[in-house]
Design an enzyme around this catalytic site. Sequence first.
Site, mmCIF file in Angstrom:
data_model
loop_
_atom_site.group_PDB
_atom_site.id
_atom_site.type_symbol
_atom_site.label_atom_id
_atom_site.label_comp_id
_atom_site.label_asym_id
_atom_site.label_seq_id
_atom_site.Cartn_x
_atom_site.Cartn_y
_atom_site.Cartn_z
ATOM 1 N N SER A 31 51.143 69.061 111.689
ATOM 2 C CA SER A 31 52.042 69.670 110.701
ATOM 3 C C SER A 31 53.017 70.582 111.424
ATOM 4 C CB SER A 31 51.249 70.473 109.669
ATOM 5 O OG SER A 31 52.116 71.257 108.858
ATOM 6 N N TYR A 38 44.906 76.894 107.335
ATOM 7 C CA TYR A 38 45.524 75.623 107.689
ATOM 8 C C TYR A 38 46.418 75.775 108.917
ATOM 9 C CZ TYR A 38 48.076 71.217 106.985
ATOM 10 O OH TYR A 38 48.624 69.969 107.135
#
Length: 326
Positions: A199, A212
């Site tokens: 990501s 995350y």
Amino acid sequence: MTLFRVNLQRQPGTVRPAPCEDPPMELRSARRMLLFPLQILLSLVRAGLRALLPGSRKDLSREVVLITGGGRGIGRHLAKEFAKQGARKVILWGRTEKCLKETAEEISLSGTECLYFVCDVANREEVYKQAKVVREKVGDVTILVNNAAVVHGKSLMDSDDDALLKSQHINTLGQFWTTKAFLPRMLELQHGHVVCINSILSQSPIPGTIDYCTSKASSLAFMESLTLGLLDCPGVSCTTVLPFHTNTEMFQGMRVRFPQLFPPLRPEVVAQKTVDAVRTDKAFLYLPWTMHALVILKSFMPQVALEEIYKFSGSYTCMNTFKGRT
């Protein structure tokens, strides 16, 4: 018959040539220093030509692809895309059998053999056990796609300790276990590919999703180290994909201020670009390509300026409306 014989004896007054010696260490270092800029320039030229004139793509007809988190979201679209582009077999791993079964049935109907196994990548023993089952029932995995991930969407102080550990175990450590399970055989075969769906938040974290961002940053470091470590391993490659916000249920509710300027990616586009990157042996893929600019800005802009960019774009508050799944 006259025989000609070479006289190898040293004649008077001649000097025996000195044995060949390696150039001094200082000379070798100087040569390397002089050649280094040229090597960098040639590397840049090759990369530019490769981008403008892409060569032949890897044939997937002999590949066995295993995708973690393959039952839904990006994983589901990856499975469909690998099948569409000719993979011989697709294997799905995940924690929810219902989703895995539905995806496997859909892909099997398209003509590609697809099997699924319930496996939580956070559980090391379960990963090794299921990897053995896969080798016995299906054969050698030649493309491993580490896609499984979770996000809780809370600040540090609002996060449960077990939830924080869960993110690290699935998003980061899960890659250790799956790669250790399948990479050795790839190295033996001198044929394989390790893929990570990472990501852009690994390089540009935002508030409200500290678990995350941290896990993805660790995951990126893992892949960077692995990619360099495999440089001298013929036939085995790595691809790391760093997408912007993707329109899946995982990040449902996340809102940026200017969606027209920063539209969320469609998961099918991420899947298509990922498979293309695998077939062209691309090491790192940013989606969209404008994410390169964000990384460059972070390398030289002062923190106060970056904070203004976060506030202007809405990244500072985008997780306030988060309703995604964990």
